[in-house]
Design a protein around this motif. Structure first.
Motif, PDB file in Angstrom:
ATOM      1  N   SER A  51     -17.892 -13.103   7.502  1.00 12.76           N
ATOM      2  CA  SER A  51     -18.969 -14.087   7.375  1.00 12.76           C
ATOM      3  C   SER A  51     -20.046 -13.666   6.387  1.00 12.76           C
ATOM      4  CB  SER A  51     -19.613 -14.331   8.738  1.00 12.76           C
ATOM      5  OG  SER A  51     -20.395 -13.204   9.142  1.00 12.76           O
ATOM      6  N   GLY A  52     -20.002 -12.401   5.975  1.00 18.16           N
ATOM      7  CA  GLY A  52     -21.033 -11.895   5.076  1.00 18.16           C
ATOM      8  C   GLY A  52     -22.228 -11.315   5.790  1.00 18.16           C
ATOM      9  N   GLY A  53     -22.200 -11.330   7.130  1.00 22.31           N
ATOM     10  CA  GLY A  53     -23.325 -10.804   7.883  1.00 22.31           C
ATOM     11  C   GLY A  53     -23.331  -9.302   8.017  1.00 22.31           C
ATOM     12  N   LEU A  54     -22.230  -8.663   7.634  1.00 22.37           N
ATOM     13  CA  LEU A  54     -22.115  -7.215   7.752  1.00 22.37           C
ATOM     14  C   LEU A  54     -21.591  -6.681   6.416  1.00 22.37           C
ATOM     15  CD1 LEU A  54     -22.292  -4.709   9.571  1.00 22.37           C
ATOM     16  CD2 LEU A  54     -19.973  -5.203  10.357  1.00 22.37           C
ATOM     17  N   PRO A  55     -22.428  -5.953   5.672  1.00 25.90           N
ATOM     18  CA  PRO A  55     -22.040  -5.524   4.325  1.00 25.90           C
ATOM     19  C   PRO A  55     -21.138  -4.296   4.327  1.00 25.90           C
ATOM     20  CG  PRO A  55     -24.285  -4.799   4.777  1.00 25.90           C
ATOM     21  CD  PRO A  55     -23.829  -5.590   5.979  1.00 25.90           C
ATOM     22  N   VAL A  56     -19.897  -4.485   4.764  1.00 27.32           N
ATOM     23  CA  VAL A  56     -18.930  -3.396   4.788  1.00 27.32           C
ATOM     24  C   VAL A  56     -17.628  -3.855   4.142  1.00 27.32           C
ATOM     25  CG1 VAL A  56     -19.890  -2.355   6.868  1.00 27.32           C
ATOM     26  CG2 VAL A  56     -17.989  -3.985   7.073  1.00 27.32           C
ATOM     27  N   GLU A  57     -16.860  -2.884   3.660  1.00 28.68           N
ATOM     28  CA  GLU A  57     -15.492  -3.111   3.230  1.00 28.68           C
ATOM     29  C   GLU A  57     -14.595  -2.332   4.190  1.00 28.68           C
ATOM     30  OE1 GLU A  57     -12.432  -2.109  -0.453  1.00 28.68           O
ATOM     31  OE2 GLU A  57     -14.330  -1.038  -0.262  1.00 28.68           O
ATOM     32  N   ILE A  58     -13.837  -3.048   5.008  1.00 30.32           N
ATOM     33  CA  ILE A  58     -12.923  -2.382   5.944  1.00 30.32           C
ATOM     34  C   ILE A  58     -11.680  -1.992   5.158  1.00 30.32           C
ATOM     35  CG2 ILE A  58     -11.682  -2.528   8.125  1.00 30.32           C
ATOM     36  CD1 ILE A  58     -13.564  -4.843   8.913  1.00 30.32           C
ATOM     37  N   ARG A  59     -11.554  -0.721   4.845  1.00 35.64           N
ATOM     38  CA  ARG A  59     -10.460  -0.279   3.979  1.00 35.64           C
ATOM     39  C   ARG A  59      -9.148  -0.122   4.730  1.00 35.64           C
ATOM     40  NH1 ARG A  59     -13.443   3.777  -0.377  1.00 35.64           N
ATOM     41  NH2 ARG A  59     -14.239   2.038  -1.637  1.00 35.64           N
ATOM     42  N   PRO A 109     -17.896   1.381   2.626  1.00 41.76           N
ATOM     43  CA  PRO A 109     -16.478   1.468   2.983  1.00 41.76           C
ATOM     44  C   PRO A 109     -16.307   2.118   4.353  1.00 41.76           C
ATOM     45  CG  PRO A 109     -17.029   3.179   1.392  1.00 41.76           C
ATOM     46  CD  PRO A 109     -18.261   2.338   1.571  1.00 41.76           C
ATOM     47  N   ILE A 110     -15.524   1.481   5.214  1.00 42.98           N
ATOM     48  CA  ILE A 110     -15.299   2.022   6.554  1.00 42.98           C
ATOM     49  C   ILE A 110     -13.816   2.009   6.883  1.00 42.98           C
ATOM     50  CG2 ILE A 110     -17.580   1.241   7.329  1.00 42.98           C
ATOM     51  CD1 ILE A 110     -16.196  -0.913   9.006  1.00 42.98           C
ATOM     52  N   VAL A 111     -13.435   2.895   7.793  1.00 47.69           N
ATOM     53  CA  VAL A 111     -12.109   2.917   8.400  1.00 47.69           C
ATOM     54  C   VAL A 111     -12.307   2.788   9.904  1.00 47.69           C
ATOM     55  CG1 VAL A 111     -10.118   4.379   8.938  1.00 47.69           C
ATOM     56  CG2 VAL A 111     -10.942   4.219   6.588  1.00 47.69           C
ATOM     57  N   ILE A 112     -11.495   1.974  10.545  1.00 47.38           N
ATOM     58  CA  ILE A 112     -11.623   1.714  11.979  1.00 47.38           C
ATOM     59  C   ILE A 112     -10.377   2.234  12.693  1.00 47.38           C
ATOM     60  CG2 ILE A 112     -11.930  -0.050  13.755  1.00 47.38           C
ATOM     61  CD1 ILE A 112     -13.299  -1.801  11.659  1.00 47.38           C
ATOM     62  N   LEU A 113     -10.589   2.995  13.749  1.00 48.69           N
ATOM     63  CA  LEU A 113      -9.488   3.547  14.545  1.00 48.69           C
ATOM     64  C   LEU A 113      -9.394   2.806  15.873  1.00 48.69           C
ATOM     65  CD1 LEU A 113     -10.034   7.411  14.064  1.00 48.69           C
ATOM     66  CD2 LEU A 113      -8.953   5.772  12.529  1.00 48.69           C
ATOM     67  N   ILE A 114      -8.175   2.419  16.258  1.00 51.50           N
ATOM     68  CA  ILE A 114      -7.965   1.658  17.478  1.00 51.50           C
ATOM     69  C   ILE A 114      -6.777   2.225  18.247  1.00 51.50           C
ATOM     70  CG2 ILE A 114      -8.883  -0.459  16.436  1.00 51.50           C
ATOM     71  CD1 ILE A 114      -5.930  -1.455  16.276  1.00 51.50           C
ATOM     72  N   SER A 115      -6.671   1.785  19.507  1.00 47.98           N
ATOM     73  CA  SER A 115      -5.496   2.112  20.317  1.00 47.98           C
ATOM     74  C   SER A 115      -4.961   0.903  21.071  1.00 47.98           C
ATOM     75  CB  SER A 115      -5.833   3.206  21.347  1.00 47.98           C
ATOM     76  OG  SER A 115      -6.169   4.424  20.729  1.00 47.98           O
ATOM     77  N   GLY A 116      -5.645  -0.247  20.970  1.00 50.17           N
ATOM     78  CA  GLY A 116      -5.263  -1.362  21.829  1.00 50.17           C
ATOM     79  C   GLY A 116      -5.502  -2.722  21.223  1.00 50.17           C
ATOM     80  N   ARG A 117      -6.092  -3.601  22.033  1.00 57.44           N
ATOM     81  CA  ARG A 117      -6.163  -5.022  21.665  1.00 57.44           C
ATOM     82  C   ARG A 117      -7.136  -5.314  20.538  1.00 57.44           C
ATOM     83  NH1 ARG A 117      -9.363  -7.397  26.977  1.00 57.44           N
ATOM     84  NH2 ARG A 117     -11.173  -6.022  26.828  1.00 57.44           N
TER      85      ARG A 117
END
Length: 218
Positions: free
Chosen positions: A30-38, A9-17
């Motif tokens: 695509s299944g190439g990265l085994p993460v759950e973007i919560r 499980p991951i959380v992503i922080l952004i400020s822009g595009r």
């Protein structure tokens, strides 16, 4: 809050595009990265990265720093918001905020950033122009663990691009960004697959000390 089997499980922080965000989303879908973007959290309302997340069905949050009296108060609120998603990794993807020591310590060893230079060269801003001004032969990007030292945490992986005689900051930035989109999912994959661990302060990859950054072939 449990993640699907085998997914970090991951959380992503952004400020822009959110172009690096999109690279991570694409790999996850695509299944190439085994993460759950919560969640994707922005400190700036209305940025395009939020729309990228919504289009992928990812929960979004806006925590506008302008509504807080100081950096420490904002970071405490941000920590509370992030912790509600119980991430195993927090990913800074163009999050344009200097973080307080308390925030960095709270997420020690599970806070990643990508920086557009071959660290330790050109920490801070305007890296492409500075690389050109200093006559560098090569430039690139680095993924590093975040510490209290600005752009100073252990570098995990880098990719380099040659600087061409006709480059300007924009052309150089475009080529570096292509490499960022390859680098960041790869570094996150190492965490998701359990390949990163620590022996005291020493970062290890596949059980071996990571004494210098891995260089991704370009």
């Amino acid at each position: 809050m449990s993640a699907p089997a085998g997914k970090l499980p991951i959380v992503i922080l952004i400020s822009g595009r959110g172009s690096n965000l999109q690279a991570i989303i694409d790999q996850a879908v695509s299944g190439g990265l085994p993460v759950e973007i919560r969640a994707v959290i922005s400190n700036v309302p209305g940025v395009h990265g939020l729309e990228r997340a919504r289009q992928a069905g990812i929960e979004t949050q806006v925590l506008d720093h302008r509504g807080f009296p100081d950096r420490a108060t904002y970071d405490r609120a941000l920590m509370e918001l992030i912790d509600g998603y119980a991430p195993g990794l927090v990913v800074l993807a163009g999050f344009m905020r200097i973080l307080t020591p308390d925030f960095v310590r709270h997420y020690a060893r599970r806070l990643l950033n990508i920086h557009p230079s071959l660290l330790p060269r050109h920490r801070g801003l305007n890296t492409h122009a500075r690389a050109l001004e200093e006559g560098d032969a090569e430039h690139g990007a680095s993924v590093h663990l975040v510490t209290e030292e600005l752009d100073g945490g252990p570098v995990l992986i880098q990719a380099q691009v040659p600087i061409r005689p006709d480059d300007d900051p924009d052309t150089l930035a475009a080529r570096v960004l292509e490499q960022e989109h390859r680098l960041y999912p790869e570094a996150i994959r190492w965490f998701a697959e359990g390949r990163i661990d620590f022996d005291g302060e020493q970062v290890r990859l596949d059980g071996r000390p990571l004494t210098e950054p891995v260089r991704l072939e370009t």
